[in-house]
Enzyme design. Structure first.
Site, short mmCIF file in Angstrom:
data_model
loop_
_atom_site.label_atom_id
_atom_site.label_comp_id
_atom_site.label_asym_id
_atom_site.label_seq_id
_atom_site.Cartn_x
_atom_site.Cartn_y
_atom_site.Cartn_z
N ARG A 1 0.84 -1.20 0.00
CA ARG A 1 0.00 0.00 0.00
C ARG A 1 0.88 1.25 0.00
O ARG A 1 2.05 1.20 0.36
CB ARG A 1 -0.91 0.02 1.24
N LYS B 1 -1.63 -2.30 8.11
CA LYS B 1 -2.70 -1.78 8.95
C LYS B 1 -2.62 -2.39 10.35
O LYS B 1 -2.26 -3.55 10.51
CB LYS B 1 -4.06 -2.09 8.32
N HIS C 1 -2.96 2.53 -5.72
CA HIS C 1 -3.69 1.30 -5.44
C HIS C 1 -3.91 0.47 -6.71
O HIS C 1 -4.07 -0.75 -6.64
CB HIS C 1 -5.04 1.61 -4.78
N ARG D 1 -1.20 -1.91 -6.87
CA ARG D 1 -1.45 -3.02 -5.93
C ARG D 1 -2.38 -4.04 -6.58
O ARG D 1 -2.17 -5.25 -6.50
CB ARG D 1 -2.04 -2.46 -4.64
N HIS E 1 -3.93 -8.97 3.58
CA HIS E 1 -5.37 -8.95 3.81
C HIS E 1 -5.72 -9.72 5.07
O HIS E 1 -5.13 -10.77 5.35
CB HIS E 1 -6.12 -9.56 2.62
N TYR F 1 -9.95 -10.42 -6.87
CA TYR F 1 -9.02 -10.50 -7.99
C TYR F 1 -9.25 -11.75 -8.84
O TYR F 1 -8.85 -11.79 -10.00
CB TYR F 1 -7.57 -10.46 -7.47
#
Length: 296
Positions: free
Chosen positions: A146, A170, A242, A245, A268, A277
């Site tokens: 990211r 995150k 993004h 990504r 994730h 995806y």
């Protein structure tokens, strides 16, 4: 104050970033102001579902898209789940409140051939900024990280001898992403040029990506350089970090990578975030089929 204790909980117990906590705070304040204007008073412990539904309609009528409305509603729901967890309220008044339906769109990505042309473009006598910008594109495409993760990279996080980079994602979760010889070569070129042109001037706490004066890069700088480069690719509706990504994830799956492996590389929390995806790759298969099959 209940709101403040909730924000402290997000920041220190859930390890949410300052940006995320600020978003929660803004959403809660926006709802409070709406109720104050409608009811003349606001008590978070006396909120009624009808008020929330009315707020949702108000947001939609004022131009907010369903995705934004649902994000704001999610902030409000998290607040009341927190109050319920702390036994401040017995029942969650938002339990049966639902937001507007969102039509999910497939993520934009760059085709492999276009990405190769973009990255293989010759840059003779490149200066520091040109070399750094190319390095940023290479890093995004090779790792799928990211933008915030890239901006937070330290020199110690990039280990060229082990061919891996440590990323802090995150909620401060860390993961290791491997890379190949091509990225190692680019990293070596970049760090050599950085040492020659910037030297020891680095007031940004040993960050890997910096400006020429040693200061930290900003999200705006990275966004602009990515947008400028992706503008060379026709037919691409979005041109943000993004997208690179998405390009990483789609390319991995198109070339036979396991879905769970891609999930770990992307950082994730759940497989459902990565599964989008697979839909993207299927859409590509459909295009190939209709272009190539004689009876398509």
């Amino acid at each position: 104050m209940l709101t403040e204790s909730f924000l402290q909980y997000l920041r220190y117990e859930r390890n949410y970033s300052s940006h995320t906590v600020s978003s929660y705070q803004n959403d809660l304040k926006q709802f409070e102001h709406y109720v104050l204007e409608k009811e003349g008073t606001f008590d978070p412990l006396a909120v009624e579902p009808a008020w929330v539904r009315s707020w949702i309609i108000y947001l939609m009528e004022n131009g907010y898209v369903p995705l934004s409305v649902n994000r704001k509603l999610s902030s409000l729901k998290s607040f009341y789940r927190y109050l319920q967890k702390k036994e401040i309220i017995r029942e969650n008044p938002l339990r049966k409140v639902s937001g507007p339906r969102v039509n999910k769109s497939l993520p934009d990505f760059v085709k492999e051939a276009d990405m190769e042309l973009l990255l293989d473009e010759e840059t003779p006598d490149a200066d520091f900024e040109t070399t750094r910008n190319k390095m940023i594109l290479e890093m995004f495409y090779a790792t799928g990280m990211r933008c915030a993760e890239l901006l937070g990279l330290r020199n110690r996080d990039v280990d060229i001898s082990a061919y891996q980079v440590k990323v802090t994602g995150k909620r401060n979760k860390q993961r290791i992403i491997p890379f190949a010889q091509m990225l190692k070569d680019q990293i070596t070129i970049y760090t050599n040029v950085r040492e020659q042109e910037v030297g020891g001037v680095n007031a940004a706490d040993d960050l890997f990506f910096i400006r020429k004066d040693g200061r930290a890069l900003t999200h705006s700088i990275v966004y602009k350089l990515v947008r400028k480069n992706l503008s060379q690719i026709s037919g691409l509706s979005k041109k943000s970090p993004h997208v690179l990504r998405h390009t990483f994830a789609t390319g991995m799956l198109n070339n036979g990578a396991d879905l769970n492996a891609v999930k770990e590389l992307l950082g994730h929390a759940s497989l459902s975030s990565t599964e989008v995806y697979t839909h993207t790759t299927f859409e590509e298969l459909k295009k190939v089929y209709h272009q190539a099959h004689p009876r398509a």
